[in-house]
Write a protein that holds these residues in place. Structure first.
Motif, short mmCIF file in Angstrom:
data_model
loop_
_atom_site.label_atom_id
_atom_site.label_comp_id
_atom_site.label_asym_id
_atom_site.label_seq_id
_atom_site.Cartn_x
_atom_site.Cartn_y
_atom_site.Cartn_z
N GLY A 168 0.54 -0.90 0.50
CA GLY A 168 0.04 -0.04 -0.08
C GLY A 168 0.72 1.71 -0.02
N VAL A 169 2.03 1.17 1.17
CA VAL A 169 2.79 2.75 1.16
C VAL A 169 3.52 2.57 -0.75
CG1 VAL A 169 4.84 3.32 1.73
CG2 VAL A 169 2.88 2.53 3.77
N LEU A 170 3.70 1.80 -1.40
CA LEU A 170 4.79 1.68 -2.74
C LEU A 170 3.77 2.71 -3.71
CD1 LEU A 170 6.38 -1.39 -2.68
CD2 LEU A 170 7.30 0.79 -2.17
N LEU A 171 2.39 1.54 -3.62
CA LEU A 171 1.34 1.95 -4.29
C LEU A 171 1.15 3.43 -4.34
CD1 LEU A 171 -0.20 2.05 -6.81
CD2 LEU A 171 -2.18 0.61 -5.13
N MET A 172 0.58 4.41 -3.36
CA MET A 172 0.25 5.21 -2.67
C MET A 172 1.82 7.07 -2.67
SD MET A 172 -1.58 5.43 0.66
CE MET A 172 -0.42 4.58 1.75
N ALA A 173 2.90 6.03 -2.24
CA ALA A 173 4.60 6.65 -2.58
C ALA A 173 4.49 7.00 -4.18
CB ALA A 173 4.99 5.91 -1.76
N SER A 174 4.35 5.88 -5.10
CA SER A 174 4.29 6.56 -7.09
C SER A 174 2.74 6.94 -7.22
CB SER A 174 4.31 4.93 -7.22
OG SER A 174 4.49 4.53 -8.69
N ALA A 175 2.16 7.27 -6.73
CA ALA A 175 0.87 7.87 -6.90
C ALA A 175 1.53 9.54 -6.75
CB ALA A 175 -0.05 6.97 -6.16
N VAL A 176 1.55 9.10 -6.00
CA VAL A 176 1.54 10.89 -5.47
C VAL A 176 3.38 11.73 -5.73
CG1 VAL A 176 2.91 12.20 -3.20
CG2 VAL A 176 0.82 10.63 -2.67
N VAL A 177 4.49 10.93 -6.32
CA VAL A 177 5.50 11.66 -6.69
C VAL A 177 4.63 12.24 -8.24
CG1 VAL A 177 7.34 11.10 -7.72
CG2 VAL A 177 6.75 10.37 -5.56
N PHE A 178 3.71 10.75 -8.84
CA PHE A 178 3.00 10.88 -10.28
C PHE A 178 2.20 12.42 -10.41
CE2 PHE A 178 0.79 9.59 -13.84
CZ PHE A 178 1.43 9.65 -15.20
N MET A 179 1.33 12.07 -9.48
CA MET A 179 0.54 13.60 -10.11
C MET A 179 1.63 15.18 -9.12
SD MET A 179 -2.44 12.72 -9.58
CE MET A 179 -3.47 13.26 -8.30
N LEU A 180 2.88 14.96 -8.71
CA LEU A 180 2.85 15.77 -8.36
C LEU A 180 3.85 16.19 -9.57
CD1 LEU A 180 5.20 15.87 -4.60
CD2 LEU A 180 3.26 17.22 -5.43
N VAL A 181 4.94 15.68 -10.16
CA VAL A 181 5.43 15.43 -12.12
C VAL A 181 3.66 16.07 -12.67
CG1 VAL A 181 5.80 14.08 -13.92
CG2 VAL A 181 6.59 13.71 -11.97
N LEU A 182 2.90 16.13 -12.42
CA LEU A 182 1.38 16.68 -13.31
C LEU A 182 1.63 17.73 -13.18
CD1 LEU A 182 -0.10 13.34 -13.82
CD2 LEU A 182 1.24 14.39 -15.29
N THR A 183 1.52 18.08 -11.99
CA THR A 183 1.33 19.82 -11.65
C THR A 183 2.09 20.68 -12.08
OG1 THR A 183 -0.20 18.32 -9.03
CG2 THR A 183 0.33 20.59 -9.24
#
Length: 525
Positions: free
Chosen positions: A245-260
């Motif tokens: 769960g932590v790996l999935l959430m961390a990957s998503a957060v970093v990817f969303m920051l890239v898009l932002t």
């Protein structure tokens, strides 16, 4: 037809029969069948129609809270920035909520399958209300941003848990009609949010946009909790894979920051963005490796395979990305090309948001009555793709543009209930929360990617900074009308391509029988 065949075609028991039992479990991976063959943990008396109605109304109120909070804040941002004398960090008031809500969607969905829907809806609403109170009392911008992140944790949990509770109460065949009602909730929130937020910020106080969540959240809990004791229990206790769960959430957060940040704070090819992309993909690969080797992974990868899940998730993601991408960027088009004011541009978005609910209602009724229910989504999304092509190829007067956008939204709306119900119908009852959370997660990522992609298309086509920040407003207003029309042809073309992709996914998706009351044709037979 002999007696046994007639009995086998009777309506399924909506309270105890696993939905996947009428699908083809023999084609599902062994891991999925093994996880999903557990019966309900405790027998429950059947819910009356009045109880079902009360539960659905409380669920709609709960969903309205989470949907409203994504639209009500935007119009109050200038007031908040002036009070805290901090305009540079205003975008984080929105970004913090989006990051948190996207990251936790699969977490709440999985935990709902482990600890039950009741515990997770209480946790999600409690986090949301607590975050709202902290937002209202925030003394400065950093505290407000942190509180918005806490609020996002609750808001991101509300979506998958509500959709999972609906699956426990209503059979798949009937569920599409109720999904249309929830699409109406999103439409109402999209229309009311900016208006209410502006009124509160101008005539009362900006903190009211957060205080309003407290009585509504408590009312939702008061209506829902007494009835949840009668809802069938389909969750299965197991060990929680927190590392996955932590790996999935961390990957998503970093990817969303890239898009932002990409193309805004940093150049897309800057070392910072490239490093973040690499970190996101590294954590995603680590998650996949861990999920393949864990005994009971956080998100079983076989759930995302097969002949239903990948196509349903992709179709819903394309449709959501198209409508959100246009909703974010069309006001710019209205203001430059048709010289509408900001409020008039907001009103011109209503056809796009409102008519999609009609498409969802048509698809929901089709699911309840027709055997080949996905045809309406194939035709609808294909029609939307054609409307997008016309928008891309022709410069239209405003009334014609609004008519075509209505056609586009009508067809697009058919994808939502069919993709959600088909996905939930393809797994066992004890895994509906997990697959619903994964669906919300990937759809949110797709929507964020589409918004960023549309911005990049406009940036390349216009060769100007189209950031919506106040300091760039003059640059936007100075763009020639002809250039804006040309640039938006690429945007409309991209939206048409997304809907064509959604239509193709619907064609490729397996159409499994839906558990529930017999169709009129079956009853006649």
């Amino acid at each position: 037809m002999n007696k046994f065949e007639r009995q086998s075609r009777q309506p399924a028991d909506r309270q105890t029969l696993p939905e996947a039992i009428e699908g083809d479990l023999t084609e599902m991976p062994a891991e999925v069948v093994e996880l999903g063959d557990a019966p309900p943990l405790a027998p429950k008396a059947a819910l009356t129609q009045g109880e079902v109605r009360t539960i659905l109304i409380s669920l709609m109120m709960t969903m309205f809270l989470a949907a409203l909070d994504q639209t009500i804040v935007a119009t109050a941002l200038p007031t908040i920035g002036r009070q805290f004398q901090d305009v540079s960090n205003l975008s984080w008031v929105i970004t913090a909520y989006l990051l948190a809500s996207t990251a936790v969607a699969p977490v709440f969905g999985t935990l709902a399958d482990i600890y039950g829907r009741r515990a997770m809806i209480i946790a999600a609403l409690s986090l949301f209300v607590a975050g709202s109170i902290l937002c209202a009392l925030a003394p400065n911008m950093p505290v407000l941003i942190l509180a918005r992140g806490l609020q996002g944790l609750g808001g991101g949990g509300i979506m998958p848990v509500v959709q999972t509770v609906i699956s426990d109460v209503v059979t798949p065949r009937e569920r599409g009609q109720y999904q249309a009602y929830f699409s109406g909730v999103w439409m109402a929130a999209g229309i009311a949010g900016p208006v209410v937020g502006g009124v509160f910020a101008e005539h009362l106080h900006w903190s009211m946009i957060f205080w309003i969540n407290v009585p509504l959240g408590l009312a939702s809990l008061a209506m829902l909790l007494p009835k949840m004791g009668k809802i069938p229990v389909f969750h299965r206790r197991r060990k929680v894979d927190w590392l996955g769960g932590v790996l999935l959430m961390a990957s998503a957060v970093v990817f969303m920051l890239v898009l932002t940040w990409g193309g805004n704070r940093y150049l897309w090819l800057s070392p910072v963005i490239m490093a973040m992309v690499g970190a996101s993909f590294a954590m995603a690969f680590a998650f996949v490796w861990h999920a393949r080797n864990a005994e009971e992974p956080f998100l079983p990868l076989p759930l995302l395979g097969g002949t239903v899940a990948p196509y349903a998730i992709a179709a819903g993601g394309c449709a959501l990305g198209a409508i959100l991408g246009l909703t974010v960027h069309l006001p710019l088009y209205y203001e430059v090309v048709y010289h509408l004011s900001a409020s008039e541009a907001g009103l011109a978005l209503i056809p796009l948001a409102a008519v999609s609910t009609g498409g969802a209602a048509i698809a929901g009724r089709t699911m309840a009555r027709a055997k080949h229910y996905k045809r309406v989504a194939i035709i609808g999304t294909a029609g939307s793709a054609l409307a997008g092509c016309v928008l891309a190829l022709t410069a239209l007067p405003l009334w014609a543009l609004l008519v075509l956008l209505s056609v586009f939204a009508l067809g697009l709306g058919t994808a939502f209930p069919i993709s959600v119900v088909s996905l939930q119908n393809s797994v066992a009852r004890s895994q509906i929360g997990t697959i619903t959370g994964a669906m919300n997660f990937f759809r949110a990522l797709m929507a964020s990617f589409t918004v960023a992609a549309f911005s990049a298309i406009l940036l390349m086509a216009l060769g100007a900074d189209i950031s919506l920040g106040g300091e760039h407003r003059g640059a936007v207003s100075s763009i020639p009308v002809a250039d804006m029309v040309t640039a938006f042809r690429y945007v409309f073309g991209a939206a048409a391509a997304l809907l064509a992709g959604a239509s193709l996914c619907m064609i490729l998706m397996e159409e499994r029988p839906l558990a529930g009351p017999a169709t009129p044709a079956e009853m006649a037979e």
